[in-house]
Every structure is written in C-alpha cells, then in structure tokens.
Design a protein around this motif. Structure first.
Motif, PDB file in Angstrom:
ATOM      1  N   VAL A  96     -67.046 -22.168   2.357  1.00 18.55           N
ATOM      2  CA  VAL A  96     -66.423 -20.914   2.892  1.00 18.55           C
ATOM      3  C   VAL A  96     -66.893 -21.066   4.303  1.00 18.55           C
ATOM      4  O   VAL A  96     -65.891 -20.700   4.993  1.00 18.55           O
ATOM      5  N   GLN A  97     -68.004 -21.012   4.780  1.00 22.80           N
ATOM      6  CA  GLN A  97     -68.382 -21.200   6.394  1.00 22.80           C
ATOM      7  C   GLN A  97     -67.316 -22.274   6.927  1.00 22.80           C
ATOM      8  O   GLN A  97     -66.942 -21.605   8.115  1.00 22.80           O
ATOM      9  N   LEU A  98     -67.147 -23.059   6.483  1.00 21.85           N
ATOM     10  CA  LEU A  98     -65.998 -24.043   7.287  1.00 21.85           C
ATOM     11  C   LEU A  98     -64.798 -23.872   7.064  1.00 21.85           C
ATOM     12  O   LEU A  98     -63.809 -24.344   7.647  1.00 21.85           O
ATOM     13  N   LYS A  99     -64.315 -22.612   6.217  1.00 17.04           N
ATOM     14  CA  LYS A  99     -63.101 -22.371   5.717  1.00 17.04           C
ATOM     15  C   LYS A  99     -62.235 -23.404   5.475  1.00 17.04           C
ATOM     16  O   LYS A  99     -61.047 -23.518   5.579  1.00 17.04           O
ATOM     17  N   GLU A 100     -62.963 -24.260   4.654  1.00 14.41           N
ATOM     18  CA  GLU A 100     -62.207 -25.245   3.876  1.00 14.41           C
ATOM     19  C   GLU A 100     -61.662 -24.648   2.435  1.00 14.41           C
ATOM     20  O   GLU A 100     -60.774 -25.372   1.862  1.00 14.41           O
ATOM     21  N   VAL A 101     -62.377 -23.520   2.193  1.00 15.86           N
ATOM     22  CA  VAL A 101     -61.765 -22.712   0.947  1.00 15.86           C
ATOM     23  C   VAL A 101     -61.810 -21.351   1.135  1.00 15.86           C
ATOM     24  O   VAL A 101     -62.353 -20.893   2.322  1.00 15.86           O
ATOM     25  N   ASP A 102     -61.211 -20.611   0.242  1.00 12.98           N
ATOM     26  CA  ASP A 102     -61.058 -19.078   0.591  1.00 12.98           C
ATOM     27  C   ASP A 102     -62.100 -18.255  -0.075  1.00 12.98           C
ATOM     28  O   ASP A 102     -62.519 -17.438   0.447  1.00 12.98           O
ATOM     29  N   ALA A 103     -62.665 -18.980  -0.854  1.00 13.25           N
ATOM     30  CA  ALA A 103     -63.934 -18.311  -1.496  1.00 13.25           C
ATOM     31  C   ALA A 103     -64.757 -19.266  -2.387  1.00 13.25           C
ATOM     32  O   ALA A 103     -64.394 -20.343  -2.705  1.00 13.25           O
ATOM     33  N   SER A 104     -65.874 -18.742  -2.868  1.00 13.84           N
ATOM     34  CA  SER A 104     -66.942 -19.459  -3.743  1.00 13.84           C
ATOM     35  C   SER A 104     -67.727 -18.602  -4.193  1.00 13.84           C
ATOM     36  O   SER A 104     -68.005 -17.442  -3.764  1.00 13.84           O
ATOM     37  N   VAL A 105     -68.146 -18.782  -5.594  1.00 15.91           N
ATOM     38  CA  VAL A 105     -69.042 -18.356  -6.168  1.00 15.91           C
ATOM     39  C   VAL A 105     -70.487 -18.671  -6.052  1.00 15.91           C
ATOM     40  O   VAL A 105     -70.859 -19.684  -6.612  1.00 15.91           O
ATOM     41  N   VAL A 106     -71.140 -18.018  -5.561  1.00 17.98           N
ATOM     42  CA  VAL A 106     -72.658 -18.293  -5.000  1.00 17.98           C
ATOM     43  C   VAL A 106     -73.649 -17.444  -5.500  1.00 17.98           C
ATOM     44  O   VAL A 106     -73.403 -16.265  -6.232  1.00 17.98           O
ATOM     45  N   TYR A 107     -74.904 -17.293  -5.024  1.00 17.32           N
ATOM     46  CA  TYR A 107     -75.787 -16.296  -5.274  1.00 17.32           C
ATOM     47  C   TYR A 107     -75.842 -15.264  -4.411  1.00 17.32           C
ATOM     48  O   TYR A 107     -75.299 -15.448  -3.092  1.00 17.32           O
ATOM     49  N   LYS A 108     -76.187 -13.932  -4.413  1.00 18.15           N
ATOM     50  CA  LYS A 108     -76.227 -12.791  -3.430  1.00 18.15           C
ATOM     51  C   LYS A 108     -77.082 -13.309  -2.523  1.00 18.15           C
ATOM     52  O   LYS A 108     -76.857 -12.976  -1.310  1.00 18.15           O
ATOM     53  N   THR A 109     -78.403 -14.074  -2.462  1.00 17.11           N
ATOM     54  CA  THR A 109     -79.053 -14.487  -1.699  1.00 17.11           C
ATOM     55  C   THR A 109     -78.658 -15.371  -0.602  1.00 17.11           C
ATOM     56  O   THR A 109     -79.058 -15.261   0.394  1.00 17.11           O
ATOM     57  N   ASP A 110     -77.820 -16.261  -1.212  1.00 21.93           N
ATOM     58  CA  ASP A 110     -77.001 -17.112  -0.154  1.00 21.93           C
ATOM     59  C   ASP A 110     -76.052 -16.422   0.773  1.00 21.93           C
ATOM     60  O   ASP A 110     -76.036 -16.813   1.966  1.00 21.93           O
ATOM     61  N   VAL A 111     -75.331 -15.330   0.275  1.00 18.24           N
ATOM     62  CA  VAL A 111     -74.632 -14.573   1.009  1.00 18.24           C
ATOM     63  C   VAL A 111     -75.474 -13.936   2.059  1.00 18.24           C
ATOM     64  O   VAL A 111     -75.035 -13.767   3.341  1.00 18.24           O
ATOM     65  N   GLN A 112     -76.653 -13.241   1.590  1.00 18.85           N
ATOM     66  CA  GLN A 112     -77.423 -12.621   2.652  1.00 18.85           C
ATOM     67  C   GLN A 112     -77.871 -13.530   3.687  1.00 18.85           C
ATOM     68  O   GLN A 112     -77.878 -13.162   4.945  1.00 18.85           O
ATOM     69  N   ALA A 113     -78.149 -14.715   3.347  1.00 14.56           N
ATOM     70  CA  ALA A 113     -78.834 -15.657   4.259  1.00 14.56           C
ATOM     71  C   ALA A 113     -77.886 -16.068   5.248  1.00 14.56           C
ATOM     72  O   ALA A 113     -78.140 -16.692   6.438  1.00 14.56           O
TER      73      ALA A 113
END
Length: 263
Positions: free
Chosen positions: A188-205
């Motif tokens: 997602v960070q590299l905009k290679e995909v539109d979305a990903s299902v991850v953990y809340k902690t990873d989104v916060q980080a």
C-alpha cells in the motif's frame, strides 16, 4: 510460505536511570526471572513482524536497564519463525502473533514452559493516503478492479483476514499474498495496491504513509499474541528478564501506546 527472518539489532538509547532500573528489576523478580547478576550477554528474540516497533523500543529500555546486555531481534511471519525454531535456529524467546503458530513450537517441545498471552491485535484496512478508492467497508475490497494485498493464509494476519471475510460471507482474490504483515503494508505504501488488510498497530506505525479504515467484522478475528522462553535458550536468565519486561506495566504501556489491546 516460509522465509528467512530479518535480523535486526537494537541501538543503545540515551534513556534509563535509577527509576527504570529499579522498575525492571522488580518486574523481573516478580515474574521469576534470574537475579540481576545473571542478566547479561545477548538475548535473541524471534518475534512477529507486527511487534517490530514496540519490541525494538522495549529492547532499548532493557539494554539501558541492564548495561552490557544486547537484544537481537528476528522479525518476520510467525509461521516462518516457528519453522526456524523447530529446525534448530538458536533463540531465547519466541513471541508469536497467534496461538496456532505458537503451537508449532510447543508441539515440537521447543518451549521451556507454557506460553503466556501478553497482548491482542485487531485488523484494519490500510489504504493509500486520501483513500482514492473510497473504501469504507470490507465488502468494498471485493469490487471489480480493486487491487488488494493480503497476508498469506498460513500467517496469522492472513488467517485473521480470511476469518473476517468468511464471517461476512465475502470472497476476495488478492493480487498478492505476502509473507508477513509488514510486506502487505508496504504494498500500500508503494501504491502497488489500493488496499491491504493488516493490523491496527501497523496502520498506526505507518501514520502519514497509509490511512486506516475500521470494519466491524474485525471484532470476530482478533489475534492473541503468546510469548514463551525457549527450551534450549542460550541465555535463559536474561531471556526471562526480557519476558518479564514485556509483561510488566511498563511493557504494557509501550504496547498499548502502539495500538495493541490488553488480553
């Protein structure tokens, strides 16, 4: 899917002091760790990728409280780490992102005792900043043309995502399955995909690099995180002290500030 864990070494911080040393010594004693004189040398910790930021911080605090110690981490997918441990990789501590992956180690009799759950983690949808695809629900990920990355199904974040999808009666074919949650987030960070299902902690980080979208189905797919001392730990005394820190009030503070839930 298994990969070689990524090895990282914490840095000595300019923090610490008498108060922290006393606090950590006290929590080590209360958890049955060895005496302060035994807390020395290198502690090797195998930990789920989602623990990277919080465990690195705790490793720095541990080193500050116990001069002369070093905490070395291998962060990666819990399944890959468990496989490494059962194959004989030298390590002192294992912190997994699910009881199922921890069971790989306990079934192989590579744990020194009973694993203890120290935190829990909940899923969130990570999207590109600005949410250009207007993702608002888990079902939105199934729309035609959506590019989604998921963790591999054998990885705890992937198993949790599949559980949430199954619970909602949704079918999703991702453009890629990733070896751990950080790899899924990076897509997602590299905009290679539109979305990903991850953990809340990873989104916060990754604040500022992705945006998070909560979805109610995640409440039915929360992962417990167990931690255990390994049977053949090269540095059992210091390993017990590190586990005591993770389970202490100070450890809980660091982990909850990172977005983890208490057990």
């Amino acid at each position: 899917m298994t990969t070689r864990p990524t090895h990282r070494r914490t840095l000595q911080p300019a923090v610490g002091g008498t108060a922290l040393l006393l606090a950590l010594s006290a929590c080590s004693s209360s958890a049955g760790a060895s005496s302060a004189g035994d807390v020395k040398g290198t502690v090797t910790v195998f930990a789920a990728a989602s623990l990277k930021e919080s465990f690195t911080e705790l490793g720095e605090e541990f080193e500050a409280a116990h001069p002369g110690t070093k905490v070395t981490f291998s962060f990666g997918g819990s399944d890959a780490l468990a496989a490494s441990i059962t194959s004989g990789a030298p390590a002192d501590v294992f912190a997994a992102a699910s009881p199922k992956t921890m069971q790989i180690v306990t079934d192989a009799k590579d744990a020194a005792g009973e694993p203890a759950t120290f935190v829990r983690n909940q899923l969130e949808i990570a999207v590109v900043p600005g949410n250009p695809e207007d993702v608002a629900t888990l079902e939105d990920l199934t729309k035609s043309g959506m590019k989604v990355a998921l963790c591999a199904k054998e990885v705890p974040c992937g198993a949790a995502a599949q559980k949430a999808l199954d619970g909602a009666g949704l079918r999703l074919t991702p453009v890629s399955y990733e070896q751990d949650v950080k790899s899924a987030l990076t897509k997602v960070q590299l905009k290679e995909v539109d979305a990903s299902v991850v953990y809340k902690t990873d989104v916060q980080a990754a604040a500022g690099k992705v945006e998070g979208v909560e979805f109610p189905e995640s409440a039915g797919a929360v992962n417990d995180y167990p931690i255990v001392l390994l049977k053949d730990a090269p540095n059992a005394g210091a390993a017990e002290a590190f586990i005591a820190l993770v389970r202490s009030g100070q450890g809980r503070k660091v982990l909850t500030e990172a977005g983890f839930l208490t057990p």
